[in-house]
Write a protein that holds these residues in place. Structure first.
Motif, mmCIF file in Angstrom:
data_model
loop_
_atom_site.group_PDB
_atom_site.id
_atom_site.type_symbol
_atom_site.label_atom_id
_atom_site.label_comp_id
_atom_site.label_asym_id
_atom_site.label_seq_id
_atom_site.Cartn_x
_atom_site.Cartn_y
_atom_site.Cartn_z
ATOM 1 N N ASN A 70 0.801 -1.216 0.000
ATOM 2 C CA ASN A 70 0.000 0.000 0.000
ATOM 3 C C ASN A 70 0.837 1.270 0.000
ATOM 4 O O ASN A 70 0.349 2.326 0.378
ATOM 5 C CB ASN A 70 -0.914 0.014 1.231
ATOM 6 C CG ASN A 70 -1.737 -1.220 1.334
ATOM 7 O OD1 ASN A 70 -2.137 -1.789 0.328
ATOM 8 N ND2 ASN A 70 -1.991 -1.658 2.543
ATOM 9 N N GLN A 73 -0.593 4.252 -2.297
ATOM 10 C CA GLN A 73 -1.774 4.922 -1.767
ATOM 11 C C GLN A 73 -1.427 5.767 -0.550
ATOM 12 O O GLN A 73 -1.934 6.880 -0.384
ATOM 13 C CB GLN A 73 -2.856 3.905 -1.391
ATOM 14 C CG GLN A 73 -3.492 3.238 -2.573
ATOM 15 C CD GLN A 73 -2.823 1.921 -2.922
ATOM 16 O OE1 GLN A 73 -1.688 1.652 -2.546
ATOM 17 N NE2 GLN A 73 -3.529 1.083 -3.662
ATOM 18 N N ILE A 76 0.415 8.990 -1.647
ATOM 19 C CA ILE A 76 -0.490 9.992 -2.203
ATOM 20 C C ILE A 76 -1.284 10.664 -1.082
ATOM 21 O O ILE A 76 -1.424 11.888 -1.038
ATOM 22 C CB ILE A 76 -1.427 9.357 -3.248
ATOM 23 C CG1 ILE A 76 -0.626 8.955 -4.486
ATOM 24 C CG2 ILE A 76 -2.553 10.307 -3.631
ATOM 25 C CD1 ILE A 76 -1.396 8.107 -5.461
ATOM 26 N N GLY A 77 -1.809 9.870 -0.158
ATOM 27 C CA GLY A 77 -2.559 10.434 0.961
ATOM 28 C C GLY A 77 -1.706 11.336 1.837
ATOM 29 O O GLY A 77 -2.145 12.424 2.245
ATOM 30 N N GLY A 113 -4.691 6.788 3.467
ATOM 31 C CA GLY A 113 -4.256 6.167 2.217
ATOM 32 C C GLY A 113 -3.862 4.715 2.401
ATOM 33 O O GLY A 113 -4.194 3.858 1.585
ATOM 34 N N ASN A 114 -3.169 4.423 3.503
ATOM 35 C CA ASN A 114 -2.782 3.038 3.778
ATOM 36 C C ASN A 114 -4.014 2.186 4.055
ATOM 37 O O ASN A 114 -4.109 1.050 3.586
ATOM 38 C CB ASN A 114 -1.825 2.991 4.968
ATOM 39 C CG ASN A 114 -1.236 1.619 5.156
ATOM 40 O OD1 ASN A 114 -0.827 0.981 4.208
ATOM 41 N ND2 ASN A 114 -1.203 1.159 6.388
ATOM 42 N N MET A 116 -7.104 2.703 2.943
ATOM 43 C CA MET A 116 -7.871 2.522 1.715
ATOM 44 C C MET A 116 -7.199 1.486 0.806
ATOM 45 O O MET A 116 -7.878 0.706 0.149
ATOM 46 C CB MET A 116 -8.025 3.846 0.970
ATOM 47 C CG MET A 116 -8.862 4.859 1.728
ATOM 48 S SD MET A 116 -10.507 4.285 2.113
ATOM 49 C CE MET A 116 -11.261 4.438 0.527
ATOM 50 N N GLY A 117 -5.880 1.469 0.757
ATOM 51 C CA GLY A 117 -5.179 0.462 -0.022
ATOM 52 C C GLY A 117 -5.396 -0.927 0.533
ATOM 53 O O GLY A 117 -5.562 -1.896 -0.208
ATOM 54 N N ALA A 120 -8.969 -2.086 -0.319
ATOM 55 C CA ALA A 120 -9.087 -2.439 -1.734
ATOM 56 C C ALA A 120 -8.476 -3.809 -2.003
ATOM 57 O O ALA A 120 -9.021 -4.590 -2.788
ATOM 58 C CB ALA A 120 -8.417 -1.382 -2.603
#
Length: 157
Positions: A70, A73, A76-77, A113-114, A116-117, A120
């Protein structure tokens, strides 16, 4: 100057501790990276350099602390959170507010971000198992109900 440093560290740790597991490391890394990047960027390029530095530092810190799958992601976050937090904090509270905003935004963005990765990845694995495409640990030759092996020539008896 000691009070802002203590405040930054406390906010960074509290923001990172809002999540569990590797989300914590990504959050703390994003917070610390965002603050360090904002400080270095402020020295090199003023307010614009502070924003760019916070974004780069938040991305690097979040990626270092995130789970291996991750990192993109989380980076980016962390970048978006630290840069946005720096801009908002600078308009509200000057340069010290920009550092606080970079810490808070970088920590929250990296952890989110971590997370959400990770979710997913879970969804993809669940979909594969549900559709019957999960072939891990199975042989290529499927058992069709006829266990041959040592009874292979049963008609020859």
């Amino acid at each position: 100057m000691k009070f802002p440093s203590i405040l930054l560290l406390t906010l960074g740790l509290v923001t990172g501790a809002a999540s569990a597991g590797s989300n914590t490391e990504a959050g703390v890394g994003g917070a610390l990276g965002g603050v360090l990047g904002a400080v270095v960027g402020q020295q090199l390029g003023g307010s614009t350099g502070s924003t760019i530095g916070a974004g780069l530092g938040g991305a690097a810190g979040s990626a270092v602390g995130a789970d291996k799958r991750n990192r993109g992601q989380a980076a980016i976050g962390g970048a978006l959170g630290a840069a946005g937090g720096n801009v908002v904090g600078r308009t509200v509270g000057g340069s010290t507010g920009g550092l606080v905003g970079a810490a808070t935004g970088g920590g929250a963005g990296g952890a989110l971000g971590n997370y959400m990765g990770t979710s997913a990845d879970r969804d993809d694995r669940d979909d594969r198992r549900y559709r019957g495409h999960d072939n891990r640990g199975k042989s290529k030759h499927r058992d069709r109900g006829r266990h041959v092996g040592h009874n292979k020539h049963w008609r020859d008896r």
